[in-house]
Design an enzyme around this catalytic site. Structure first.
Site, mmCIF file in Angstrom:
data_model
loop_
_atom_site.group_PDB
_atom_site.id
_atom_site.type_symbol
_atom_site.label_atom_id
_atom_site.label_comp_id
_atom_site.label_asym_id
_atom_site.label_seq_id
_atom_site.Cartn_x
_atom_site.Cartn_y
_atom_site.Cartn_z
ATOM 1 N N TYR A 106 0.817 -1.215 0.000
ATOM 2 C CA TYR A 106 0.000 0.000 0.000
ATOM 3 C C TYR A 106 0.855 1.271 0.000
ATOM 4 O O TYR A 106 0.364 2.352 -0.327
ATOM 5 C CB TYR A 106 -0.889 0.062 1.253
ATOM 6 C CG TYR A 106 -1.705 -1.177 1.537
ATOM 7 C CD1 TYR A 106 -2.424 -1.820 0.540
ATOM 8 C CD2 TYR A 106 -1.773 -1.702 2.841
ATOM 9 C CE1 TYR A 106 -3.182 -2.950 0.822
ATOM 10 C CE2 TYR A 106 -2.533 -2.824 3.125
ATOM 11 C CZ TYR A 106 -3.238 -3.450 2.122
ATOM 12 O OH TYR A 106 -3.979 -4.548 2.403
ATOM 13 N N ASP A 107 2.114 1.171 0.393
ATOM 14 C CA ASP A 107 2.936 2.366 0.622
ATOM 15 C C ASP A 107 3.328 3.047 -0.700
ATOM 16 O O ASP A 107 3.095 2.515 -1.792
ATOM 17 C CB ASP A 107 4.197 1.983 1.401
ATOM 18 C CG ASP A 107 5.024 0.941 0.659
ATOM 19 O OD1 ASP A 107 5.645 1.296 -0.364
ATOM 20 O OD2 ASP A 107 5.043 -0.241 1.082
ATOM 21 N N HIS B 255 -3.426 -4.189 -4.950
ATOM 22 C CA HIS B 255 -4.263 -4.153 -3.741
ATOM 23 C C HIS B 255 -4.601 -2.728 -3.324
ATOM 24 O O HIS B 255 -5.024 -2.499 -2.193
ATOM 25 C CB HIS B 255 -3.587 -4.900 -2.593
ATOM 26 C CG HIS B 255 -3.680 -6.386 -2.729
ATOM 27 N ND1 HIS B 255 -3.099 -7.268 -1.818
ATOM 28 C CD2 HIS B 255 -4.283 -7.169 -3.657
ATOM 29 C CE1 HIS B 255 -3.330 -8.504 -2.201
ATOM 30 N NE2 HIS B 255 -4.054 -8.468 -3.310
#
Length: 983
Positions: A113-114, A150
């Site tokens: 996610y980063d 994601h």
């Protein structure tokens, strides 16, 4: 590194070179930057649900189920709040991010996610379209993606933006169809490298199932970079490899402590970045097999450029244009050095099959001018001759005509046939054959034919388009009609076919295997295909001009030698591989500039002074000479104006011209083609526009070639009876024949051809509208003067008989044949003089030129009348504010006759002030020498200049002006005049 791992690394490296590599990055890489992990988030959800820490580790199912339970029990607001609490941190990128980007992956996929990958891209200056949501797919601004499968928090810390809980995974295909399909497509068509994942990761197992379902039997097994401290247990490795995962265990690459993930990943990435497919070479067999694998795809090419071979060996070695090889950045086993050692002493130890491959490599090197290692003083010298095999270069039209008539199923022969068709002016047929080759080469997987056919078809399309524009524009004026060599259907077809064609994309669209093997051909897929060579030529030009201006010497491979070798390499490469770019203006300009540079440098070396020690020897002075290839290059690339330029700069007659038989054979090729072309009905305008400039330059430059009488006769006959008038009028053709006679004299056979031509011209003068006007003023009478100059006893019996048949009723023919009196019999002259009356200045001058005027003073009254008329004309011009800068040629001639004593009437002084050059001769004592122009001297005969140099009034002023001109110009004629007449 074991052999299996080395093989895996090589395959990944190959995928990177072919723009086919994708890194799929997991949380383990972000963990190195201390970014929160999935387990920390699940811990927080668990603590909030149950008020205590979980006693043991989570199963893969629990990682999804616990966030789902929290969401269902506590609701989305509380769920999102914990997401923000855990992940709203700022972390720095780490070295693994940078090393991944150093491999230049075509795409990056990640479940993270980063924004660490984005930051690494910004730091490196790379741009990838970030796709983390459905709407991002359609809005991608780059063909390279960072696909965050994601999601991420770029649109806020909301659970709806990321895939985390159980329902997110179960509904992934429904909620993220575009991202899902894009990911599957990329994974199915690229080489995938997973890094930062654990073998037990839920994501890995689901992704493996996806890929296997998509690819089925063609499953391209992805690579898995395992970062654990201990090597994977053998049975576990077998299990995953059977599931289609190729594991690279970093634990086998370096000794580390348990938590030293960064060191293990760095060791692998460094090995990948520095990997070379020759890392494990050690034996003679491995060296030969490796070099054969690299070079054998190039064997079908007739020539390669030496400098390009660095791409074949991945810059391990630098191949000099001289043929020497220098070790470059190869820090491993010196395989090239060992290869050439084998040539000298150990090749007999090789097996028969290996020896055959070895000999094929040696033959390839020798054919392309590769000598050996620079440091090896025993290397075998390789001749650097051009050896161009293409009949088009030699203008062997007869051979090309035979070759295009041969029917063949061989793709290489058909490829060459298309080039010969184009060179014969059959561009439409050639274009269609290239199109057929594109399809046939795909069927046979002959990719080098396919690639070169694409290149040639596009270049031919450019030539066709340029030709059509020319014929529809200035071509109408040049040819007097509108030629249409191509059908409307054909032009419409190719315009549709090629309008959106981008030459710059051709190489990148070829199969990856072709791109890897034929990197040396990549530059052809570029609209600036000669850019590097042009820049290098500019650099060499500056070096050579610097040497000339400073008077310095060069050692080793000189700039001029390098210029010559680079030119030869490009010529061999383009012509031997039948590349249509060889006919382009840009390449001809490159040839022209290279040769002009070499000639100017050679002239400087020829005329420079010895140094104090006599260092510069005569052999070095004369190191440059014109061989057959130089002559042909001049003919194909120079205009007549270019030749005049080098003649002005250099004394070409002092240069050595060699290979005279080959040059003569080439001249016969082009004259035969011209005769054939203009002996039949109709004209191939495409061939004409391509061919005529070459034959004009070839014949003009042939001034320096000693010809056989048979060839000289054929050239003169071609010029006088077949050469198109619109390409060269009679005055131009006279100049060319006069130039040829300087080296060859005027043999009897040539004189008889000229005689035949003059009779045909006399017949044409029966038409009162016929004219011999030429741009330079030369015409048939100059041919008779030329004959008389080389054979002052020659009398044309045929022309004399013709003259005796003329009467006052055939006035036009009388006027014409009268001007040919120098080669007529006494009886014919008397007959013409009885008919011809000298009543005006033009008739008088004709009589002077042909020798019919014995005493110039007998016509003084006629001359004075002309001069009175000219004076009145000039004075009237002055009254109207018009100043004549230049006088009539006749005024100056009359002034010269007065200066030489052929005219003695003092009334000639009455016209002083009429024209400066006239004044110079008639009144040298009072002439204003500020008005003297040294350029006048260039048109004077040696005997006249000699008289000027002996005149006490003229000499000091002319000498001063000459010295100034020699000092301020590079024109050699002034220096020659000075040396010959004033020293």
């Amino acid at each position: 590194m074991d052999t299996k791992t080395h093989q895996y690394v090589q395959e990944i490296s190959k995928a990177a070179k072919n723009n086919n590599l994708i890194f799929f990055i997991g949380a383990g890489i972000s963990r190195i930057s201390n970014y929160p992990q999935w387990g920390e988030l699940v811990d927080k959800y668990y603590m909030n649900l149950y008020g205590e820490q979980k006693g043991n580790s989570y199963s893969s199912d629990e990682y999804l189920r616990i966030p789902q339970i929290f969401y269902d029990v506590e609701g989305p607001h509380a769920y999102d709040k914990i997401l923000e609490d855990v992940f709203s941190v700022d972390r720095d990128t780490n070295s693994i991010h940078k090393k991944i980007l150093a491999m230049n992956p075509v795409h990056i996929l990640t479940t993270n996610y980063d924004n660490l990958i984005e930051k690494a891209c910004w730091e490196r200056g790379q741009y990838l379209s970030v796709i983390s949501s459905e709407e991002d797919v359609a809005n991608a601004t780059s063909s390279r993606y960072l696909l965050k499968v994601h999601g991420d928090f770029s649109k806020g810390y909301k659970g709806e933006h990321v895939v985390l809980k159980e329902s997110d995974y179960m509904n992934y295909e429904r909620d993220f169809p575009l991202i899902s399909n894009l990911m599957k497509t990329l994974m199915a068509t690229h080489t995938i490298v997973f890094i930062g994942y654990s073998l037990s990761d839920y994501n890995i197992n689901s992704l493996l199932n996806w890929v296997r379902q998509l690819q089925k039997d063609g499953y391209n097994k992805p690579f898995f970079i395992r970062g654990d401290h201990e090597p994977v247990e053998e049975k576990t490795a077998v299990y995953y490899e059977n599931r289609g995962l190729r594991i690279i265990d970093t634990a086998n690459l370096v000794e580390t402590q348990n938590k030293e993930y960064l060191k293990r990943y760095e060791t692998f990435m460094d090995a990948l970045i520095d990997s070379r497919d020759n890392d494990l070479l050690s034996t003679d067999e491995e060296i030969i097999e490796y070099m054969y694998r690299k070079l054998s795809p190039l064997f079908p090419l007739q020539s390669v450029r030496k400098l390009d071979l660095k791409y074949v060996f991945e810059h391990d070695y630098h191949f000099q244009v001289s043929g020497m090889i220098i070790g470059n950045k190869n820090t491993g086993f010196k395989y090239m050095e060992r290869f050439f050692e084998l040539r000298e002493k150990d090749k007999d130890t090789l097996s028969e099959s290996l020896k055959q491959k070895f000999e094929e490599i040696i033959e390839f090197f020798e054919n392309n001018g590769i000598s050996g290692m620079l440091e090896d003083r025993n290397h075998k010298e390789v001749e650097h001759s051009l050896r161009i095999k293409n009949p088009a270069y030699h203008s062997d039209y007869e051979e090309m005509t035979k070759l295009v008539q041969i029917q063949s199923n061989n793709l290489e022969q058909e490829y060459r046939k298309a080039f010969y068709l184009a060179y014969l002016g059959k561009w439409e047929e050639a274009y269609n054959l290239y199109s057929d080759l594109l399809l046939k080469s795909i069927d046979e997987s002959n990719w080098w034919i396919h690639y070169l056919s694409q290149i040639n078809r596009y270049r031919l399309y450019q030539s066709i388009s340029q030709q059509v524009r020319y014929l529809n524009g200035v071509g109408i004026l040049a040819h007097g009609r509108n030629y249409t060599p191509f059908s409307d259907d054909f032009l419409h077809h190719i315009e549709i076919e090629m309008k959106k064609f981008d030459i710059n994309e051709v190489f990148g669209s070829m199969p990856f295997e072709f791109q890897e093997k034929y990197q040396i051909l990549k530059f052809l897929s570029d609209n600036k295909f000669l850019y590097d060579d042009t820049v290098k030529l500019f650099e060499l030009t500056n070096k050579i001009h610097s040497e000339i201006s400073k008077g310095t010497y060069s050692f080793g491979i000189t700039s001029s030698h390098e210029t010559e070798l680079r030119l030869n390499d490009n010529l061999r490469f383009l012509y031997n591989n039948c590349l249509w770019s060889a006919t382009f203006h840009e390449f001809k300009q490159y040839i022209r500039n290279s040769l002009i540079l070499l000639i100017e440098k050679a002239e400087f070396d020829r005329t420079r002074d010895n140094d104090d020690s006599g260092f510069f020897s005569e052999s070095q002075r004369l190191s440059f000479y014109f061989d057959y290839y130089d002559f042909v290059n001049v003919a194909k690339s120079f205009s007549i104006e270019d030749i005049k330029y080098i003649e002005k700069k250099c004394e070409l007659q002092r240069f050595d011209f060699r290979d005279l038989e080959k040059v003569e054979r080439y001249l016969m090729n082009i004259t035969d083609e011209l005769i054939k072309h203009f002996s039949k009905d109709g004209m191939n305008i495409v061939l004409y526009n391509q061919f005529i400039p070459e034959i004009k330059s070839a014949i003009y430059f042939a001034k320096y070639i000693k010809l056989s009488e048979e060839s000289f006769i054929k050239i003169v006959r071609t010029l006088l009876f077949y050469f198109p008038e619109k390409a060269a009028d009679i005055g131009v053709r006279y100049i060319w024949i006069n130039r040829l006679a300087e080296k060859n004299g005027l043999p009897k056979g040539v004189i008889h051809v000229i005689e035949e031509f003059l009779i045909s011209q006399a017949d044409k003068h029966s038409d009162s509208n016929f004219t011999e006007d030429s741009r330079n003023g030369f015409n048939s009478k100059d041919f008779s003067n030329l004959v008389s100059y080389y054979d002052n006893k020659f009398v044309s019996s045929r022309l004399s008989e013709y003259a005796l048949t003329l009467s006052q009723d055939t006035n036009n023919q009388v006027e014409f044949v009268y001007r040919l009196s120098k080669i007529l019999s006494s009886e014919a002259k008397k007959h013409l003089y009885d008919i011809k009356k000298i009543e005006n200045i033009d008739a008088f001058m004709d009589g002077v030129e042909i020798g019919a005027i014995e005493n110039l003073s007998d016509y003084q009254e006629l001359i004075n009348n002309f001069m009175d008329s000219r004076m009145t004309e000039i004075l009237n011009s002055h009254e109207n504010g018009i100043k004549a800068l230049y006088g009539d040629k006749l005024e100056v001639i009359f002034g010269i006759w007065y200066f030489l004593g052929d005219l003695t009437d003092t009334r000639m002084r009455d016209y002083v002030g009429l024209v400066d050059e006239y004044d110079f001769f008639v009144s040298p004592q009072s002439f204003d020498y500020e008005k003297f122009n040294p350029i006048w001297l260039k048109s004077y005969s040696d005997s006249l200049i000699e008289n000027i140099s002996k005149n006490e009034d003229m000499r000091p002023h002319v000498l001063k002006a000459l010295k100034e001109r020699i000092k301020n110009t590079n024109d050699k004629k002034y220096l020659n005049i000075f040396i010959k007449h004033f020293i």
